[in-house]
Design an enzyme around this catalytic site. Sequence first.
Site, PDB file in Angstrom:
ATOM      1  N   CYS A 113       0.807  -1.222   0.000  1.00 18.94           N
ATOM      2  CA  CYS A 113       0.000   0.000   0.000  1.00 18.94           C
ATOM      3  C   CYS A 113       0.841   1.273   0.000  1.00 18.94           C
ATOM      4  CB  CYS A 113      -0.942  -0.006   1.197  1.00 18.94           C
ATOM      5  SG  CYS A 113      -2.015  -1.452   1.266  1.00 18.94           S
ATOM      6  N   HIS A 241      -3.247   7.114   2.841  1.00 19.06           N
ATOM      7  CA  HIS A 241      -3.716   5.827   2.348  1.00 19.06           C
ATOM      8  C   HIS A 241      -5.118   5.589   2.884  1.00 19.06           C
ATOM      9  CE1 HIS A 241      -4.171   1.706   1.406  1.00 19.06           C
ATOM     10  NE2 HIS A 241      -3.809   1.219   2.582  1.00 19.06           N
ATOM     11  N   ASN A 271     -10.281   0.069   0.236  1.00 15.28           N
ATOM     12  CA  ASN A 271      -8.817   0.057   0.276  1.00 15.28           C
ATOM     13  C   ASN A 271      -8.313  -0.526  -1.040  1.00 15.28           C
ATOM     14  OD1 ASN A 271      -6.094  -0.493   0.678  1.00 15.28           O
ATOM     15  ND2 ASN A 271      -6.352  -1.332   2.727  1.00 15.28           N
TER      16      ASN A 271
END
Length: 314
Positions: A113, A241, A271
């Site tokens: 990520c 994020h 996500n």
Amino acid sequence: MDGIKILGCGHAHLKRKVTNDDFAKILDTSDEWIRTRTGIRTRYRAEQEETSDMALEAAQNALADSGIDPKRIRYFIVATLSPDHVMPSVACSLKDRLELPGNVMSFDVNAACSGFLYSLQIASGLLRENEAALVVGAEKLSKYMDWTDRNTCVLFGDGAGACVVEKRDAPLYRFANTESDLQHSLFVPGMKSHEEREIGYAQMNGREVFRFAIRAMREAIENVLAQAGDTVDDVDLVISHQANIRIIENVARHLHIPMEKMYTNLEEYGNTSAASIAIALACAKEEGVLKRGMNVVITGFGGGFSYGAVYFKW
């Protein structure tokens, strides 16, 4: 100076939207259970599209938004943990489809990520005067999901975002770090033999990741602000994020950052790993939230454990 200016942003537009109610039909869960724990209401799932297809669309939109001649692109970096193939890389596969010039360094980055954030920092170090870079975050995480595990599959979505950046004679404060995740708190196992043709399902220790994420993003933001000699009052917008609204709220509370300065779009996208920040940048720009002259912090964390931040003037 390793400063950068983001000239244009773009993201892919997937057709299939998956709601929390869709998950409630196949799992012991509900819209309320997912929303209250994550802030996520929907996410997108690729059907016929591969990671490279989404990356291509995002890159084309970013190039169009930038208005620059693609011949100025010198570096093409794709952040992903879910490439179409082990080899060639997504970037190498797309270079000719994007009609980029012959002298382009093209490669993928896998920092989970944190990948897009790391890729921006790599681009800032590589760029020279009059050069530009195309930086993409793209993921097809649906192929790593165990659709019977409500602790993971409800969190993740597919997607891609991209930015075109050029060198800028202005400060770029950056920080990156990695703490070895020896306990495999965030883990996607690979093939162990020729007989095991499938990549394993994503596995996550939610509590451990939650604690790490808050500490890591706090540390990263504090580091880049200290480098600049600024405080949170000098920051106009934080794009983090997009993993979990409770993580973002905790980071904001600990650093005394008003939530109105914390851009979020995870409610719609979920996500999307390395695509997360790139999609958020594109959406914030489209919505008019991200404006020229703003002091912007970009921060994130991911498997590894990797984490970092950049702080610059938009």
